[in-house]
Design an enzyme around this catalytic site. Structure first.
Site, mmCIF file in Angstrom:
data_model
loop_
_atom_site.group_PDB
_atom_site.id
_atom_site.type_symbol
_atom_site.label_atom_id
_atom_site.label_comp_id
_atom_site.label_asym_id
_atom_site.label_seq_id
_atom_site.Cartn_x
_atom_site.Cartn_y
_atom_site.Cartn_z
ATOM 1 N N ARG A 285 0.843 -1.194 0.000
ATOM 2 C CA ARG A 285 0.000 0.000 0.000
ATOM 3 C C ARG A 285 0.883 1.250 0.000
ATOM 4 N NH1 ARG A 285 1.648 1.782 4.132
ATOM 5 N NH2 ARG A 285 0.459 3.681 3.837
ATOM 6 N N GLY A 286 0.193 2.424 -0.053
ATOM 7 C CA GLY A 286 0.930 3.685 -0.148
ATOM 8 C C GLY A 286 1.066 4.028 -1.625
ATOM 9 N N ALA A 287 0.789 5.291 -1.969
ATOM 10 C CA ALA A 287 0.655 5.654 -3.387
ATOM 11 C C ALA A 287 1.870 5.260 -4.251
ATOM 12 C CB ALA A 287 0.336 7.131 -3.500
ATOM 13 N N GLN B 161 -3.121 2.577 9.902
ATOM 14 C CA GLN B 161 -1.775 2.633 9.301
ATOM 15 C C GLN B 161 -0.795 3.413 10.165
ATOM 16 O OE1 GLN B 161 -4.628 3.047 7.627
ATOM 17 N NE2 GLN B 161 -4.479 2.448 5.485
ATOM 18 N N ASP C 83 -2.283 11.231 -2.199
ATOM 19 C CA ASP C 83 -2.495 10.174 -3.202
ATOM 20 C C ASP C 83 -2.776 10.746 -4.580
ATOM 21 O OD1 ASP C 83 -2.960 8.755 -0.553
ATOM 22 O OD2 ASP C 83 -2.904 7.114 -2.000
ATOM 23 N N ASN D 52 -5.844 12.677 0.230
ATOM 24 C CA ASN D 52 -4.997 11.819 1.069
ATOM 25 C C ASN D 52 -5.906 11.036 2.006
ATOM 26 O OD1 ASN D 52 -2.333 10.902 1.868
ATOM 27 N ND2 ASN D 52 -2.698 11.949 3.804
HETATM 28 O O1 MRU Z 1 -4.812 3.361 1.919
HETATM 29 P P1 MRU Z 1 -3.316 3.530 1.999
HETATM 30 O O2 MRU Z 1 -2.737 2.948 3.244
HETATM 31 O O3 MRU Z 1 -2.621 3.093 0.742
HETATM 32 O O4 MRU Z 1 -3.149 5.114 2.113
HETATM 33 C C1 MRU Z 1 -1.887 5.688 2.041
HETATM 34 C C2 MRU Z 1 -1.903 7.155 2.258
HETATM 35 O O5 MRU Z 1 -2.952 7.757 2.411
HETATM 36 C C3 MRU Z 1 -0.614 7.889 2.184
HETATM 37 O O6 MRU Z 1 -0.692 9.063 2.942
HETATM 38 C C4 MRU Z 1 -0.362 8.223 0.718
HETATM 39 O O7 MRU Z 1 -0.297 7.089 -0.071
HETATM 40 C C5 MRU Z 1 0.762 9.101 0.424
HETATM 41 S S1 MRU Z 1 2.309 8.765 1.183
HETATM 42 C C6 MRU Z 1 3.220 7.792 0.295
#
Ligand code: MRU
Length: 346
Positions: free
Chosen positions: A47-49, A198, A239, A249
């Site tokens: 996960r994470g963008a 998270q 994101d 986000n």
């Molecule tokens: O749903 P997730 O855990 O993938 O969400 C991630 C986030 O909201 C982060 O803040 C976002 O991806 C940017 S940081 C790399």
């Protein structure tokens, strides 16, 4: 510095650290098919963008290698695999950014009549390049962001934006890592980040690994901490960022931005080039992922509203920390100038 490795190439395909099992168990999974990678992204094992873009690209490349070894690698197969992966999570535009690069590489290789193995090799190299570009951009974000954190200050952050979210130093957490490296003696407050936690599960875990002091709070405690003067600045990731600076986000980010403004606390977003979607004029056009009601345990037959992200309006953002420096309001103008710059290959 941290020893966390959320993704790697493996003999069979791609190896990921299953983030749904953290912090209790450190379990690594070998993903060998496009379907397996799609499942891992959709279920937030990875996960994470930025990291989902990297994982999708690597998964596509690994499956293409397997397919080429069995004979053919038709352009339609590459396009269908990319579409399947892109459909897993709609908000993070980094996923589309990475897969568009993979689509172009595959289409160019097929159009020039390269043998299947060579197209697969080109896809592998492109996936590695995508990862390397994110590594470089995250480091630059950290270097541009760290000076915003005064020595001895307390940074509040939301969700997880570090190594686990990027396969690199991170976005918001990259600024924290560099500030720590520079010995600024900072404190981190990590919001729990309901409903999947998270912040409590992942940010606390990876900062602990890096030896960085971190206090976890329930999301609802942010206001009273700010009122007590215990927070000096807020930095979160994004994101997807529209051309006017509106930033999607993790759900709850907008609330933090409103609170920060109400308490006179600077609010920053940190993101690499792959998170900007300049085709969108404003955040109103950003698709917001709706997740399963099962993520919110409640009484049976109760309706649940479970958006994974919200949009923070540009006017609440004091700056966007990018790989090319800190963009300051008016954000639309600053983003326009930044958008014209090319992402440099490492
Ligand atoms: O749903 P997730 O855990 O993938 O969400 C991630 C986030 O909201 C982060 O803040 C976002 O991806 C940017 S940081 C790399």
């Amino acid at each position: 510095m941290t020893t966390v490795q959320p993704i790697a190439w493996s003999e069979a395909g791609v190896r990921i650290l299953d983030q749904t099992r953290l912090p209790g168990e450190e379990v690594y999974l070998d993903l060998e098919t496009v379907d397996a990678v799609a499942e891992a992204i959709a279920s937030l094992r990875v996960r994470g963008a930025p990291l989902i873009g990297i994982a999708a690209a690597m998964g596509l490349a690994a499956a293409a290698r397997d397919r080429a070894a069995r004979g053919t690698l038709p352009p339609d197969w590459i396009a269908e695999a990319a579409d399947l992966l892109e459909g897993t999570r709609p908000t993070a535009v980094d996923l589309r950014w990475a897969l568009d690069r993979m689509r172009r590489t595959g289409a160019d290789g097929c159009a020039t009549g390269l043998p299947a193995e060579e197209v697969a090799r080109a896809l592998h190299d492109e996936a590695q390049l995508i990862w390397d570009i994110e590594i470089g951009m995250c480091r630059s974000i950290g270097e541009h962001g760290a000076p915003l954190i005064e020595p001895g200050s307390t940074v509040l952050t939301h969700c997880n934006t570090g190594v686990l979210a990027t396969g690199a130093l991170g976005t918001a957490l990259a600024a924290v890592y560099v500030a720590h490296e520079e010995g600024r003696g900072i404190d981190v407050v990590a919001t729990e980040t309901r409903p999947l936690n998270q912040g409590a599960r992942l940010t606390a875990w990876e900062l602990g690994r890096a030896g960085i002091a971190c206090r976890v709070i329930v999301d609802g405690a942010a206001a009273s901490l700010m009122a007590a003067g215990e927070i000096d600045l807020v930095i979160t990731g994004a994101d997807r960022i529209a051309a006017n600076g509106d930033s999607a986000n993790k759900i709850g980010t907008y609330a933090l931005a409103v609170l920060a403004r109400a308490h006179g606390i600077p609010f920053f977003i940190a993101a690499p080039r792959s998170t900007f979607d300049l085709a969108l004029a404003s955040g109103a056009a950003i698709p917001i992922e709706q997740r399963s009601p099962d993520e919110l345990p409640t009484a049976p037959h109760v309706q649940v509203y479970n958006p994974a992200f919200d949009v923070t309006p540009a006017e609440l953002i004091d700056g966007i920390i990018t790989d090319a420096g800190v963009l300051r309001p008016p954000l639309e103008e600053a983003i326009g100038e930044y958008g014209g710059r090319k992402v440099e290959s490492p």
